[in-house]
Design an enzyme around this catalytic site. Structure first.
Site, short mmCIF file in Angstrom:
data_model
loop_
_atom_site.label_atom_id
_atom_site.label_comp_id
_atom_site.label_asym_id
_atom_site.label_seq_id
_atom_site.Cartn_x
_atom_site.Cartn_y
_atom_site.Cartn_z
N SER A 139 0.77 -1.30 -0.07
CA SER A 139 -0.10 0.04 0.11
C SER A 139 0.96 1.20 -0.02
O SER A 139 2.02 1.28 -0.11
CB SER A 139 -0.95 -0.15 1.15
N HIS A 140 0.07 2.41 0.11
CA HIS A 140 1.05 3.77 -0.30
C HIS A 140 1.88 3.94 0.69
O HIS A 140 1.92 3.73 2.13
CB HIS A 140 -0.16 4.67 -0.13
N HIS A 141 3.03 4.12 0.31
CA HIS A 141 4.31 4.61 1.19
C HIS A 141 4.90 3.42 2.08
O HIS A 141 5.64 3.66 2.89
CB HIS A 141 4.16 5.96 1.86
#
Ligand code: COA
Length: 214
Positions: A139-141
């Site tokens: 997922s993001h980052h």
């Protein structure tokens, strides 16, 4: 680019990597290398096994091979074999199945593998020689360390971090901002709610350390 695939186990990761490369069509595997002498000179998955990496080196020019893909599950072996291929001047392109989603705002390192249905979201980093197996989510980052594996259908939530050569089992979840240390193992189906120190194995929901070494 014509590639040497290192790892010729017909019922293992090699078949998954071959499938992704054939479906994508950017590169072509023209020969295999494997440490198992029983496979040398054989045809595996319709491709010739040229020997181990040292033996295969003799055929690179003849076959026009300029790159390699390391299709071996063991993380330490994958890193060692990648170094051997680099010593031969071969480049290690990432392999991304065309049915994966990789954000333009994500980074995928050399020699990394992203399987069918996987998702690598904005700001995520997948390190070199890392693997995100089928339907895995970074997922993001979130970040995946060098040589680590995110198993099928496992999810790394936002800003979580997985260390080098760590292994996240199928369907496991690492909650947001949680770190999993280098060479740690997260069992299939676990939910990781707090930091996992390097080298530790955890299983269950919530994930707890176990006293055996895989
Ligand atoms: C955690 C793991 C690495 C342990 O493997 P192992 O050391 O061979 O462990 P064993 O199979 O001997 O199991 C030891 C004990 O842990 C339990 N156990 C094993 N995996 C478990 C898991 N994921 N969750 C909960 N308990 C688990 C077993 O039931 C057994 O319990 P018991 O002693 O009460 O009988 C492994 O079971 C696992 O989950 N691997 C992930 C595989 C995967 O997802 N692969 C992806 C393919 S790319």
């Amino acid at each position: 680019m014509k590639l040497l695939m290192v790892g010729a186990r017909a019922d293992g990761h090699a078949h998954v990597v071959l499938d992704a490369i054939v479906e994508d069509g950017t590169h072509e595997i023209v020969g295999l290398a494997d440490d198992n002498p029983a496979l040398w000179g054989q045809g595996v998955l319709g491709l010739p096994v040229l020997g181990d990496v040292a033996a295969a080196a003799q055929s690179l020019e003849r076959l026009g091979i300029t790159g390699a893909v390391i299709a071996v599950g063991d993380a330490a072996a994958r890193c060692r074999l990648a170094a051997a291929c680099r010593d031969l001047g071969l480049v290690l392109p990432p392999v991304i199945h065309p049915a994966a989603y990789v954000s333009r705002y994500a980074q995928v390192g050399e020699g990394a593998f992203i399987g069918a249905g996987a998702q690598v979201l904005p700001g995520a980093v997948v390190g070199e020689l890392a693997r995100v197996m089928a339907a895995g989510v970074v997922s993001h980052h979130a970040s995946v360390g060098r040589g680590a594996t995110i198993g099928p259908n496992a999810t790394l939530c936002g800003r979580s971090r997985v260390g080098e050569r760590a292994f996240i089992g199928a369907g496991a979840v690492v909650l947001p901002e949680i770190c999993v240390g280098n060479e740690a193992v997260v069992g299939a189906g676990a939910v990781v709610t707090k930091e996992v120190p390097s080298g530790l194995t955890v299983v269950g929901v919530p994930a707890r350390a176990v006293d055996w070494k895989p």
